[in-house]
Enzyme design. Structure first.
Site, PDB file in Angstrom:
ATOM      1  N   LEU A 136       0.816  -1.203   0.000  1.00 43.49           N
ATOM      2  CA  LEU A 136       0.000   0.000   0.000  1.00 43.49           C
ATOM      3  C   LEU A 136       0.855   1.260   0.000  1.00 43.49           C
ATOM      4  O   LEU A 136       0.510   2.253  -0.650  1.00 43.49           O
ATOM      5  CB  LEU A 136      -0.928  -0.012   1.214  1.00 43.49           C
ATOM      6  CG  LEU A 136      -1.899   1.165   1.354  1.00 43.49           C
ATOM      7  CD1 LEU A 136      -2.812   1.275   0.150  1.00 43.49           C
ATOM      8  CD2 LEU A 136      -2.717   1.014   2.632  1.00 43.49           C
ATOM      9  N   ASP A 192      11.761   3.651   3.808  1.00 43.62           N
ATOM     10  CA  ASP A 192      11.553   2.245   4.167  1.00 43.62           C
ATOM     11  C   ASP A 192      12.803   1.741   4.878  1.00 43.62           C
ATOM     12  O   ASP A 192      13.914   2.231   4.622  1.00 43.62           O
ATOM     13  CB  ASP A 192      11.298   1.408   2.910  1.00 43.62           C
ATOM     14  CG  ASP A 192      10.495   0.145   3.194  1.00 43.62           C
ATOM     15  OD1 ASP A 192       9.339   0.069   2.767  1.00 43.62           O
ATOM     16  OD2 ASP A 192      11.046  -0.765   3.850  1.00 43.62           O
ATOM     17  N   ASP A 233      14.068   3.556   9.753  1.00 38.21           N
ATOM     18  CA  ASP A 233      13.573   2.580  10.723  1.00 38.21           C
ATOM     19  C   ASP A 233      12.634   3.354  11.642  1.00 38.21           C
ATOM     20  O   ASP A 233      13.080   4.177  12.445  1.00 38.21           O
ATOM     21  CB  ASP A 233      14.731   1.975  11.514  1.00 38.21           C
ATOM     22  CG  ASP A 233      14.291   0.904  12.503  1.00 38.21           C
ATOM     23  OD1 ASP A 233      13.089   0.853  12.850  1.00 38.21           O
ATOM     24  OD2 ASP A 233      15.150   0.105  12.939  1.00 38.21           O
ATOM     25  N   VAL A 234      11.330   3.100  11.521  1.00 41.05           N
ATOM     26  CA  VAL A 234      10.352   3.918  12.233  1.00 41.05           C
ATOM     27  C   VAL A 234      10.416   3.740  13.747  1.00 41.05           C
ATOM     28  O   VAL A 234       9.803   4.513  14.488  1.00 41.05           O
ATOM     29  CB  VAL A 234       8.916   3.631  11.739  1.00 41.05           C
ATOM     30  CG1 VAL A 234       8.772   3.992  10.267  1.00 41.05           C
ATOM     31  CG2 VAL A 234       8.512   2.176  11.992  1.00 41.05           C
ATOM     32  N   TYR A 264      -1.142  -6.799  16.412  1.00 46.25           N
ATOM     33  CA  TYR A 264      -1.433  -5.940  15.269  1.00 46.25           C
ATOM     34  C   TYR A 264      -2.713  -5.142  15.514  1.00 46.25           C
ATOM     35  O   TYR A 264      -2.759  -3.920  15.343  1.00 46.25           O
ATOM     36  CB  TYR A 264      -1.565  -6.775  13.997  1.00 46.25           C
ATOM     37  CG  TYR A 264      -1.921  -5.986  12.760  1.00 46.25           C
ATOM     38  CD1 TYR A 264      -0.934  -5.363  12.005  1.00 46.25           C
ATOM     39  CD2 TYR A 264      -3.245  -5.853  12.351  1.00 46.25           C
ATOM     40  CE1 TYR A 264      -1.255  -4.631  10.866  1.00 46.25           C
ATOM     41  CE2 TYR A 264      -3.576  -5.125  11.219  1.00 46.25           C
ATOM     42  CZ  TYR A 264      -2.579  -4.523  10.477  1.00 46.25           C
ATOM     43  OH  TYR A 264      -2.903  -3.785   9.354  1.00 46.25           O
ATOM     44  N   LYS A 306      -3.117  -1.026  15.958  1.00 45.56           N
ATOM     45  CA  LYS A 306      -3.937  -0.210  15.063  1.00 45.56           C
ATOM     46  C   LYS A 306      -5.030   0.527  15.827  1.00 45.56           C
ATOM     47  O   LYS A 306      -5.400   1.656  15.473  1.00 45.56           O
ATOM     48  CB  LYS A 306      -4.529  -1.094  13.959  1.00 45.56           C
ATOM     49  CG  LYS A 306      -3.489  -1.647  12.985  1.00 45.56           C
ATOM     50  CD  LYS A 306      -2.769  -0.534  12.240  1.00 45.56           C
ATOM     51  CE  LYS A 306      -1.836  -1.053  11.172  1.00 45.56           C
ATOM     52  NZ  LYS A 306      -1.231   0.011  10.353  1.00 45.56           N
TER      53      LYS A 306
END
Length: 254
Positions: free
Chosen positions: A22, A41, A67-68, A160, A164
């Site tokens: 996405l 990324d 690297d978030v 996950y 979210k």
């Protein structure tokens, strides 16, 4: 893709997790609409492939290693945008990891690892770019949440889903904090989309049944999600903030 717009010309956007899936589609939509795009990324090679496809000359699309999980990486990415293009206007927090595992089998270490990318990564992006946008007097942040964060998830892990759900809440917190500075923060919560990760998660022999259980009878088009990002990223979207936009085929209604 959308044609370039006078309202997007010269605007700069960064998309995390832009090297595939996405994120790649969102980066392409922004670039097609006239944005200068940083494809960020942790896999810099994948990001570079996307950026080169968008602009082989590197004038309007670049790749950045990000690297978030690391605040310093966000700060370095912002500095790179300022050095190259003189500003930043849009952040799309898209990077995420998914591990489908029964809740009673998730280890503390795996839980922390998923939360670190999905939730901590979104928090750090909002914090670093939000501060810059606040001082600049304008900015747009779009966070990628998920149907799983609203209904508890059916095909995704509890870590996950929890991450979210946390993104939905963080979106509200940052929207309230930054609103008076001309910065909007919104989230998009997609259900199952026509992406490789969905086809990988659902066995081919069960796919027809899977689609039949969605009220509209099909999975979603990721290009529509990208168009929604464009709407929320636009200068005209200043009265839309703190919202979570559902794109789920009717699987979650409110």
């Amino acid at each position: 893709m959308s044609a370039p717009s006078a309202n997007s010309e010269g605007r700069v956007a960064l998309v995390t997790g832009g090297g595939n899936g996405l994120g790649e589609i969102i980066a392409g939509a922004l670039h097609g609409a006239g944005y200068r795009v940083a494809v960020a990324d942790i896999d810099e090679a994948a990001a570079q492939t996307v950026a080169t496809r968008l602009d082989p000359g590197g004038q309007t699309a670049i790749a950045l290693h990000l690297d978030v999980r690391l605040k310093g990486d966000f700060e370095a990415a912002l500095a790179a945008l300022l050095a190259r293009w003189g500003g930043a206007h849009v952040l799309v927090n898209n990077a995420a990891v998914t591990v489908a595992r029964p809740v009673m089998e998730i280890s503390p270490e795996e839980f922390d690892a998923v939360i670190a990318v999905n939730l901590r990564g979104t928090f750090l992006g909002c914090q670093v770019f939000g501060a810059y946008f606040r001082d600049a007097g304008h900015g747009r942040i779009v966070n990628m949440a998920s149907l799983a964060g609203q209904n508890g998830g059916t095909a995704t892990g509890a870590h996950y889903a929890a991450s979210k759900g946390g993104i939905v809440t963080l979106t509200k917190v940052f929207a309230r904090d930054l609103g008076k500075a001309g910065v909007t923060v919104n989230a998009i919560a997609p259900g199952p989309l026509d992406l490789p990760i969905v086809h990988k998660t659902v066995p081919a022999e069960r796919f027809a049944e899977f689609k039949a259980n969605i009220p509209v009878g099909d999975i979603g088009d990721p290009k529509f999600v990208a168009q929604l990002v464009l709407q929320l990223a636009s200068p005209e979207s200043g009265f839309v903030s703190g919202a979570t936009w559902d794109v789920n085929g009717g699987l979650f209604m409110r």
